[in-house]
Design an enzyme around this catalytic site. Structure first.
Site, PDB file in Angstrom:
ATOM      1  N   ASP A  35       9.961   1.808  -9.107  1.00  0.00           N
ATOM      2  CA  ASP A  35       8.968   2.840  -9.240  1.00  0.00           C
ATOM      3  C   ASP A  35       9.320   4.294  -8.878  1.00  0.00           C
ATOM      4  O   ASP A  35       9.026   5.351  -9.666  1.00  0.00           O
ATOM      5  CB  ASP A  35       7.996   2.539  -7.927  1.00  0.00           C
ATOM      6  CG  ASP A  35       7.219   1.374  -8.424  1.00  0.00           C
ATOM      7  OD1 ASP A  35       6.794   1.181  -9.732  1.00  0.00           O
ATOM      8  OD2 ASP A  35       6.802   0.479  -7.304  1.00  0.00           O
ATOM      9  N   GLY A  46       0.246  10.142   1.934  1.00  0.00           N
ATOM     10  CA  GLY A  46       0.463   8.556   2.088  1.00  0.00           C
ATOM     11  C   GLY A  46       1.639   8.396   2.406  1.00  0.00           C
ATOM     12  O   GLY A  46       2.831   8.903   2.193  1.00  0.00           O
ATOM     13  N   LYS A  84       4.366  -6.337  -3.116  1.00  0.00           N
ATOM     14  CA  LYS A  84       5.617  -5.709  -3.327  1.00  0.00           C
ATOM     15  C   LYS A  84       6.339  -5.835  -2.048  1.00  0.00           C
ATOM     16  O   LYS A  84       7.630  -5.881  -2.205  1.00  0.00           O
ATOM     17  CB  LYS A  84       5.480  -4.188  -3.624  1.00  0.00           C
ATOM     18  CG  LYS A  84       5.077  -3.928  -4.948  1.00  0.00           C
ATOM     19  CD  LYS A  84       4.871  -2.497  -5.454  1.00  0.00           C
ATOM     20  CE  LYS A  84       4.210  -2.237  -6.633  1.00  0.00           C
ATOM     21  NZ  LYS A  84       4.239  -0.976  -7.084  1.00  0.00           N
TER      22      LYS A  84
HETATM   23  P1  ATR Z   1      -0.171   1.117  -1.329  1.00  0.00           P
HETATM   24  O1  ATR Z   1       0.956  -0.030  -1.690  1.00  0.00           O
HETATM   25  O2  ATR Z   1      -1.165   1.449  -2.664  1.00  0.00           O
HETATM   26  O3  ATR Z   1       0.518   2.363  -1.009  1.00  0.00           O
HETATM   27  P2  ATR Z   1      -1.137   0.592   1.305  1.00  0.00           P
HETATM   28  O4  ATR Z   1       0.468   0.236   1.674  1.00  0.00           O
HETATM   29  O5  ATR Z   1      -2.402  -0.120   1.663  1.00  0.00           O
HETATM   30  O6  ATR Z   1      -1.079   0.453  -0.551  1.00  0.00           O
HETATM   31  O7  ATR Z   1      -1.265   2.117   1.667  1.00  0.00           O
HETATM   32  C1  ATR Z   1      -2.254   2.696   1.269  1.00  0.00           C
HETATM   33  C2  ATR Z   1      -2.012   4.313   1.641  1.00  0.00           C
HETATM   34  O8  ATR Z   1      -3.492   4.963   1.332  1.00  0.00           O
HETATM   35  C3  ATR Z   1      -1.836   4.469   3.090  1.00  0.00           C
HETATM   36  O9  ATR Z   1      -1.127   5.666   3.102  1.00  0.00           O
HETATM   37  C4  ATR Z   1      -3.354   4.645   3.712  1.00  0.00           C
HETATM   38  O10 ATR Z   1      -3.217   5.353   4.751  1.00  0.00           O
HETATM   39  P3  ATR Z   1      -3.225   4.654   6.123  1.00  0.00           P
HETATM   40  O11 ATR Z   1      -1.655   4.295   6.163  1.00  0.00           O
HETATM   41  O12 ATR Z   1      -3.614   5.491   7.162  1.00  0.00           O
HETATM   42  O13 ATR Z   1      -3.887   3.133   6.241  1.00  0.00           O
HETATM   43  C5  ATR Z   1      -3.883   5.443   2.680  1.00  0.00           C
HETATM   44  N1  ATR Z   1      -5.320   5.605   2.528  1.00  0.00           N
HETATM   45  C6  ATR Z   1      -6.065   4.428   2.141  1.00  0.00           C
HETATM   46  N2  ATR Z   1      -7.317   4.698   2.402  1.00  0.00           N
HETATM   47  C7  ATR Z   1      -7.511   6.194   2.854  1.00  0.00           C
HETATM   48  C8  ATR Z   1      -8.417   7.047   3.227  1.00  0.00           C
HETATM   49  N3  ATR Z   1      -9.729   6.696   2.971  1.00  0.00           N
HETATM   50  N4  ATR Z   1      -8.217   8.313   3.683  1.00  0.00           N
HETATM   51  C9  ATR Z   1      -6.906   8.506   3.622  1.00  0.00           C
HETATM   52  N5  ATR Z   1      -5.739   7.866   3.502  1.00  0.00           N
HETATM   53  C10 ATR Z   1      -6.135   6.372   2.946  1.00  0.00           C
END
Ligand code: ATR
Length: 281
Positions: free
Chosen positions: A103, A128, A67
């Site tokens: 979205d 997030g 995206k």
């Molecule tokens: P998406 O497009 O699905 O949002 P992304 O841009 O990779 O994918 O973002 C993933 C989100 O999930 C982020 O907010 C990430 O936190 P970080 O920015 O600190 O990486 C969060 N996330 C992923 N795994 C996580 C975990 N185990 N615990 C807490 N937050 C998590």
């Protein structure tokens, strides 16, 4: 009648529900569409998109992990796509792509239209700050929610999203450790992909009150842990991302074909097929 040629790009894409949803919209509106799912990684996306255009493609949906990259491939983008920093809908105009992001409006329409929630003044917790969170935060603000707290594992991303939203009195960044002190929320949105990578940090049940709506932007198995927590905490609503998926698709369909399909039938069909067992877009 000429057939219109559309596709969804992403990786992985095998389980995508988009072809099914758009084909159903086509039947309902009498528009003949050919809609395919095309597997593309960030490395292959630009080439795959060119090949799609060469084959007559005029519109595309974009899902994970493409995206943000999609925005960079557009000659122009809507204000909401720029604010999200991400594009989920590509519209061909002449020899260039216009980018949009449906979205956020998809989520708002699902919550207000399908689930009957009044979002105005809702004290909101957004978990997030990645692509999914950025996609929905501006639309929630535009829908009139009250204060918004953004909590993310890496605080720099939460701070960056707060800055982008440009409402310092209304939108705040906090740490996961702060959650027990934040009190009760009217709306809790899980926009993390934590269930797919290591599991969500423990959330205190004090976030949830008797009228709280909890929403997970994903669906299928990855939505189960957060929604189970929400139900156990006593949330009034525990909503997965299936309705948002259908609503964002309807908005994309309207951009491509000029008519917004009714979504209840597609939504019911996905529920009937036990979409809870389906993961990915
Ligand atoms: P998406 O497009 O699905 O949002 P992304 O841009 O990779 O994918 O973002 C993933 C989100 O999930 C982020 O907010 C990430 O936190 P970080 O920015 O600190 O990486 C969060 N996330 C992923 N795994 C996580 C975990 N185990 N615990 C807490 N937050 C998590």
């Amino acid at each position: 009648m000429t057939e219109s040629h559309h596709a969804v790009f992403g990786h992985p894409i095998t389980h995508s529900l988009s072809p099914r949803i758009h084909t159903r919209f086509g039947h309902q509106t009498g528009i003949v569409i050919h809609f395919e799912a095309i597997d593309a990684t960030p490395e292959t996306f630009a080439t795959a998109l060119d090949a799609f255009v060469a084959g007559g493609g005029t519109g595309a949906s974009v899902t994970l992990p493409l995206k943000e990259l999609a925005l960079t491939l557009c000659a122009d983008a809507s204000d909401r796509a720029r604010r999200a920093g991400a594009v989920n809908t590509l519209v061909r105009e002449g020899d260039r792509w216009l980018g949009d992001n449906t979205d956020g409006i998809g989520l708002v329409r699902d919550l207000t239209g399908r689930h009957g929630l009044d979002l105005r003044q809702r004290r909101t917790l957004l978990l997030g700050a990645g692509g999914a969170a950025r996609g929905v935060a501006p639309a929630l603000i535009d829908a009139g929610i009250g204060e918004m707290f953004i909590v993310n594992r890496s605080s720099d991303r939460a701070d960056a999203l707060v800055d982008t939203l440009g409402q310092p009195k209304r939108v705040h960044s906090r740490y996961f450790e702060d959650l027990p002190a934040l009190g009760e929320f009217d709306l809790v949105v899980n926009a993390t992909s934590a269930a797919r990578s290591g599991g969500l940090p423990t959330l205190p049940t004090s976030l949830v009150g008797a009228r709280t709506a909890c929403v997970d932007l994903s669906y299928g198995e990855v939505a189960i842990p957060f929604l189970a927590w929400a139900r156990a905490a006593g949330a009034h609503h525990a909503i997965d991302g299936v309705g948002m998926l259908v609503e964002q698709a309807a908005e994309a369909f309207k951009l491509w074909h000029g008519v917004r399909p009714h979504t209840d039938e597609a939504y019911a069909a996905l529920r009937e097929r036990d979409v809870l067992l389906v993961t990915g877009d």
